[in-house]
Design a protein around this motif. Structure first.
Motif, PDB file in Angstrom:
ATOM      1  N   MET A  73       0.869  -1.366  -0.031  1.00  0.00           N
ATOM      2  CA  MET A  73      -0.056   0.060   0.002  1.00  0.00           C
ATOM      3  C   MET A  73       0.927   1.363  -0.096  1.00  0.00           C
ATOM      4  N   GLY A  74       2.129   1.169   0.509  1.00  0.00           N
ATOM      5  CA  GLY A  74       2.927   2.144   0.572  1.00  0.00           C
ATOM      6  C   GLY A  74       2.723   3.035   1.907  1.00  0.00           C
ATOM      7  N   THR A  75       2.762   4.589   1.896  1.00  0.00           N
ATOM      8  CA  THR A  75       2.500   5.245   3.095  1.00  0.00           C
ATOM      9  C   THR A  75       0.963   5.150   3.194  1.00  0.00           C
ATOM     10  N   VAL A  76       0.297   4.938   4.176  1.00  0.00           N
ATOM     11  CA  VAL A  76      -1.014   4.970   4.320  1.00  0.00           C
ATOM     12  C   VAL A  76      -1.259   6.109   4.841  1.00  0.00           C
ATOM     13  N   VAL A  77      -2.135   6.885   4.365  1.00  0.00           N
ATOM     14  CA  VAL A  77      -2.846   8.242   4.707  1.00  0.00           C
ATOM     15  C   VAL A  77      -4.189   8.286   5.224  1.00  0.00           C
ATOM     16  N   TYR A  78      -4.914   7.279   4.931  1.00  0.00           N
ATOM     17  CA  TYR A  78      -6.326   7.174   5.436  1.00  0.00           C
ATOM     18  C   TYR A  78      -6.590   5.646   5.665  1.00  0.00           C
ATOM     19  N   ASN A  79      -7.203   5.402   6.601  1.00  0.00           N
ATOM     20  CA  ASN A  79      -7.536   3.929   7.028  1.00  0.00           C
ATOM     21  C   ASN A  79      -8.820   3.976   7.925  1.00  0.00           C
TER      22      ASN A  79
END
Length: 138
Positions: A73-79
């Motif tokens: 996913m890479g750098t997760v900015v929203y979950n």
């Protein structure tokens, strides 16, 4: 012949469950460290479904090719929660997420990755899909 039509109908229903990245558009140029809108669309279907969540990440591709979203996913900015609704009559239900492009990303290709989890069907079986959209970091 009926078997082929039935198979096509089931395939159509399965595809109708899929989410789509509406924004940013493929190839759109964005600045590292800037805020952008990621729009996740969820077209209606005839099959019962309940939304669970989405995760949004950014992956820098550098000079090579990007990894598939279902691998990293890479750098997760929203979950979190996903609750698409109608806004315009000409678009499917969607939700906009304002997120920040990682400032550490160097210029070049990058990828917006979305993981979408939902419950589908009469018995509500879990379904997950991974989406991606290539963008250009300036």
């Amino acid at each position: 012949m009926q078997f082929i039509f039935s198979l096509a109908a089931f395939a159509g229903l399965a595809l109708a469950q899929n989410a789509v990245i509406g924004l940013p558009k493929a190839g759109q140029t964005v600045a590292a460290g800037s805020d952008i809108i990621v729009q996740v669309q969820r077209p209606n279907s005839l099959t019962n479904s309940e939304e669970m969540a989405v995760a949004i990440g950014f992956a820098s591709c550098g000079s090579g090719s990007c990894h598939p979203a279902d691998e990293i996913m890479g750098t997760v900015v929203y979950n979190g929660k996903f609750d698409p609704v109608y806004h315009e009559a000409y678009l499917p239900p969607y939700q906009n997420f304002t997120v920040t492009v990682p400032s550490s990303f160097s210029a070049g290709n990058a990828q917006v990755n979305v993981a979408h989890a939902t419950l589908v069907g009469a018995g509500l079986y879990p379904d997950m899909e991974a989406l991606n959209q290539t963008i250009v970091i300036s």
